[in-house]
Scaffold this active site. Structure first.
Site, short mmCIF file in Angstrom:
data_model
loop_
_atom_site.label_atom_id
_atom_site.label_comp_id
_atom_site.label_asym_id
_atom_site.label_seq_id
_atom_site.Cartn_x
_atom_site.Cartn_y
_atom_site.Cartn_z
CG ASP A 110 40.96 43.56 40.06
OD1 ASP A 110 40.42 43.43 38.78
OD2 ASP A 110 40.16 42.88 41.28
N1 URA Z 1 39.66 38.46 40.84
C1 URA Z 1 39.73 38.99 41.01
O1 URA Z 1 39.11 39.80 41.80
N2 URA Z 1 40.69 40.28 40.84
C2 URA Z 1 41.57 40.17 39.53
O2 URA Z 1 42.44 40.91 39.03
C3 URA Z 1 41.45 39.15 39.11
C4 URA Z 1 40.89 37.65 39.19
#
Ligand code: URA
Length: 231
Positions: A110
């Site tokens: 993310d």
């Molecule tokens: N899980 C999440 O919620 N975000 C990420 O970036 C990776 C795994």
């Protein structure tokens, strides 16, 4: 016995390594920017082994492909779309996005997440490491907004947690609580926003998410925003 690398046309080599289009390659060759075996190249149709080619005085950039580990900073997106904000690719040599195929991320983190991100131009590796059948292990460091509860360890390990809008339960995951609001979570799959959704489903908001390992690739002391070659 040494493996002899294939002979490839110069325009193909230059365009696949991101220097220019196949049509522009003619100008590069005519301009004397390309040497083969130390001699000025004659024509784009000329065939050469990548290792013998020099462009603007430098060996050809990564003719065997790109595979790097990046320490992703917060605020960068794993998308090729410039509209979504600064891209992780902006931290790499610009030529790598011009390669054919261009570099891409192996899975995603993310925008607000940090940590280990594998980047490659090898579609076979992307497929191999993102395939649900492979169960590549990912290790996350998680900080949450309120004190953790030991019951989460058992729940996440059980392999019964079904997230909203999913049919299949999450695979068993290893949760280790290391402080009141900090934990390590090891996953062997990669559902959309999985870590945040797993905690969120039980009423915990994730305030910091960092991936310290992706498969066999550990961040170690790689500084944030920096990358190192895997090969
Ligand atoms: N899980 C999440 O919620 N975000 C990420 O970036 C990776 C795994």
């Amino acid at each position: 016995m040494p493996i002899l690398k294939p002979l490839r046309r110069l325009d193909q080599l230059l365009s696949s390594c991101g220097y220019c289009s196949r049509s522009e390659a003619r100008l590069w060759v005519r301009g004397g920017r390309v040497l083969v075996g130390g001699q000025r190249a004659e024509a784009v149709e000329q065939k050469a082994r990548a290792a013998d080619v020099v462009v603007d005085g430098e060996p050809l950039d990564s003719p065997e492909g790109i595979l790097v580990l990046l320490h992703k900073p917060a605020g960068y997106v794993c998308s090729h779309d410039t509209k979504e904000g600064p891209r992780v690719f902006d931290l790499l040599p610009p030529r790598w996005l011009e390669r054919n195929p261009p570099v891409t991320t192996v899975g995603r983190l993310d925008k607000d997440a940090t940590g280990a991100l594998v980047i490659t131009d090898r579609g076979d590796l992307v497929h191999q490491w993102t395939s649900p059948k492979r169960h590549v292990t990912k290790l996350y460091e998680v900080t949450v907004a309120r004190d953790l509860d030991a019951s989460l360890v058992k729940l996440f390990a059980a392999g019964t947690l079904v997230l909203e809008d999913e049919h299949k339960p999450c695979l068993p995951a290893k949760l280790e609580i290391i402080a009141a609001r900090e934990a390590r979570l090891e996953l062997t799959e990669g559902k959309y926003h999985q870590v945040k959704r797993m905690f969120g489903s039980q009423g915990w908001t994730v305030t910091r998410l960092h991936r310290s390992r992706f498969g066999e690739f550990e961040l170690g002391d790689l500084p944030v925003g920096q990358w190192r070659r895997i090969f």
